[in-house]
Write an enzyme that holds these catalytic residues in place. Structure first.
Site, PDB file in Angstrom:
ATOM      1  N   GLU A   1       0.837  -1.200   0.096  1.00 55.81           N
ATOM      2  CA  GLU A   1       0.180  -0.035   0.074  1.00 55.81           C
ATOM      3  C   GLU A   1       0.834   1.339   0.161  1.00 55.81           C
ATOM      4  OE1 GLU A   1      -2.897   0.146  -0.869  1.00 55.81           O
ATOM      5  OE2 GLU A   1      -3.900  -1.669  -0.574  1.00 55.81           O
TER       6      GLU A   1
ATOM      7  N   TYR B   1      -5.876   6.967   3.925  1.00 57.15           N
ATOM      8  CA  TYR B   1      -6.035   5.897   3.142  1.00 57.15           C
ATOM      9  C   TYR B   1      -5.553   4.816   3.331  1.00 57.15           C
ATOM     10  CZ  TYR B   1      -5.256   2.691  -0.726  1.00 57.15           C
ATOM     11  OH  TYR B   1      -5.285   1.507  -1.286  1.00 57.15           O
TER      12      TYR B   1
ATOM     13  N   ASP C   1      -9.634   6.309  -1.932  1.00 59.43           N
ATOM     14  CA  ASP C   1      -8.324   6.506  -3.153  1.00 59.43           C
ATOM     15  C   ASP C   1      -8.755   7.546  -4.220  1.00 59.43           C
ATOM     16  OD1 ASP C   1      -9.493   4.531  -4.397  1.00 59.43           O
ATOM     17  OD2 ASP C   1      -7.450   3.829  -5.043  1.00 59.43           O
TER      18      ASP C   1
ATOM     19  N   CYS D   1     -14.368   1.823 -14.526  1.00 60.51           N
ATOM     20  CA  CYS D   1     -14.708   3.014 -14.054  1.00 60.51           C
ATOM     21  C   CYS D   1     -13.428   3.942 -14.206  1.00 60.51           C
ATOM     22  CB  CYS D   1     -15.565   3.321 -12.826  1.00 60.51           C
ATOM     23  SG  CYS D   1     -16.266   4.930 -12.694  1.00 60.51           S
TER      24      CYS D   1
ATOM     25  N   CYS E   1     -18.625   1.414 -19.206  1.00 62.07           N
ATOM     26  CA  CYS E   1     -20.274   1.309 -18.551  1.00 62.07           C
ATOM     27  C   CYS E   1     -20.830   0.090 -18.879  1.00 62.07           C
ATOM     28  CB  CYS E   1     -20.945   2.705 -18.968  1.00 62.07           C
ATOM     29  SG  CYS E   1     -20.007   3.980 -18.186  1.00 62.07           S
TER      30      CYS E   1
ATOM     31  N   CYS F   1     -20.148  -2.601 -16.660  1.00 63.50           N
ATOM     32  CA  CYS F   1     -19.993  -2.188 -15.159  1.00 63.50           C
ATOM     33  C   CYS F   1     -21.257  -2.775 -14.529  1.00 63.50           C
ATOM     34  CB  CYS F   1     -20.029  -0.767 -14.992  1.00 63.50           C
ATOM     35  SG  CYS F   1     -19.811  -0.100 -13.269  1.00 63.50           S
TER      36      CYS F   1
ATOM     37  N   CYS G   1     -25.779   4.213 -11.594  1.00 64.83           N
ATOM     38  CA  CYS G   1     -24.863   5.142 -11.680  1.00 64.83           C
ATOM     39  C   CYS G   1     -25.608   6.554 -12.372  1.00 64.83           C
ATOM     40  CB  CYS G   1     -23.728   4.872 -12.768  1.00 64.83           C
ATOM     41  SG  CYS G   1     -22.378   6.181 -13.008  1.00 64.83           S
TER      42      CYS G   1
END
Length: 348
Positions: A45, A128, A146, A198, A205, A208, A214
DNA sequence: CATACGTGGTA
DNA sequence: TTACCAAGTAT
């Protein structure tokens, strides 16, 4: 649709589409009882902060091979860690990585703090990373935000407020969807969604799992979100780098621990980072070329001056290192560019 | 809250 | 070639 249905939908998508990464435990292995190693999750991370997965992979393998546990890392020499991090950028991460590893050993018995709040107290761990490690390694129901999550939330809820102003609003929206179970898989699922479907430009899309819910897609503005405040123009800085040899030695200088390229090895310079002001030694300097490099906040043009110093020369800055003990891979990229140009000028 | 802080990939 | 972008943090 209830929020729980949205998170369930995404988890089912993740079960089928989770990307394979060296530090990741797959959802299937998790269900079989596998538990991620907090050290590896934390290391990955930190490396992933503002850095792509592709760029991180090799560094992650080298770090974990050389320092398999947080105790090994805590015992490492500073210069070895900085050299291993060379090229990855944002070098304060490497300095804080060492500080945090040593704090875990000295203050926590070699075991990472078991909660998001505990993790937050370590250097280099912000909101984060604390949330990501708590969720992924401990399955704590932490909200992880994030750049991917900001983009996904801005689109899902059609938030028109520009970043970074919208940060708080997007965090609250992300929190409204965070499930109490499978928190680690969920956190990685939203980030995977942002990274693969995304995406910033041309979001996919059509495939998705959240497209039906959305708001940006509904309004046809998905590609325009998230909005962002205009960026300030990068100024140009110019300076000099001094490339000196003396028989089989090279003149190098360790940079101060704070500021640009802090703690990294480099060549003495002047006129661009506040250091220096004149050549590090009297010699017959000759200009061998120029390199350009763009940092986050400025463009840099560096004139390269090279010279072979006479025996017995006194240098005002830096120290000589034998060529045998010098590896250009230990240098930050801007310095490695200079070295490569220098070497090319010697043997074209 | 704004700014400093790297680099490599992509359109 | 330029500009934007990537799993942010510290001050």
């Amino acid at each position: 649709m209830r929020d729980a249905e949205l998170s369930d939908l995404l988890l089912r998508w993740y079960d089928r589409h989770a990307r394979v990464m060296p530090w990741r435990v797959s959802p299937q292995d998790r269900k079989a009882g596998a538990v991620p190693d907090p050290y590896r999750i934390w290391l990955s991370e930190v490396m992933l902060q503002q850095t792509t997965v592709a760029a991180v992979k090799d560094y992650f393998h080298r770090f974990t091979a050389r320092w398999p546990t947080v105790s090994d890392l805590a015992a490492a020499r500073d210069e070895d860690v900085m050299a291993e991090w060379a090229g990855l950028g944002y070098y304060a991460r490497a300095r804080n990585l060492l500080k945090a590893a040593r704090a875990v050993v000295a203050d926590h018995g070699g075991v990472f703090p078991g909660t998001r709040d505990g993790l937050l107290s370590l250097p280099g761990i912000g909101p984060y990373t604390a949330g990501a490690v708590a969720a992924i390694a401990y399955d704590e129901a932490a909200t992880v935000v994030d750049g991917n999550v900001e983009r996904v939330m801005a689109r899902l809820f059609a938030v028109n407020t520009p970043l970074p102003v919208a940060k708080g609003e997007l965090t609250a929206l992300a929190a409204s969807l965070t499930p109490e179970t499978r928190s680690g898989d969920y956190a990685q699922a939203v980030m995977d969604l942002g990274a693969t479907i995304c995406t910033p430009r041309n979001p996919a899309c059509g495939i998705c799992p959240w497209s039906h819910a959305c708001a940006a897609r509904d309004a046809g503005i998905q590609a325009e979100l998230p909005r962002k405040l205009p960026k300030v123009e990068k100024p140009v800085r110019r300076g000099t780098l001094w490339l000196a040899t003396q028989s089989d030695m090279i003149l190098l200088q360790r940079r101060p621990d704070t500021g640009l390229l802090g703690g990294m090895l480099g060549f003495p310079g002047d006129g661009w980072d506040g250091a220096g002001g004149e050549a590090p030694a009297a010699a017959d300097w000759s200009e061998i070329g120029e390199i350009r490099h763009t940092f986050t906040h400025f463009h840099l043009y560096l004139t390269l001056q090279a010279a072979e110093l006479p025996a017995g020369s006194v240098v005002s800055r830096g120290h000589f290192v034998s060529r045998r003990d010098f590896s250009p891979a230990d240098l930050p990229t801007v310095m490695r560019k200079a070295y490569d140009r220098w070497r090319d000028s010697l043997s074209p």
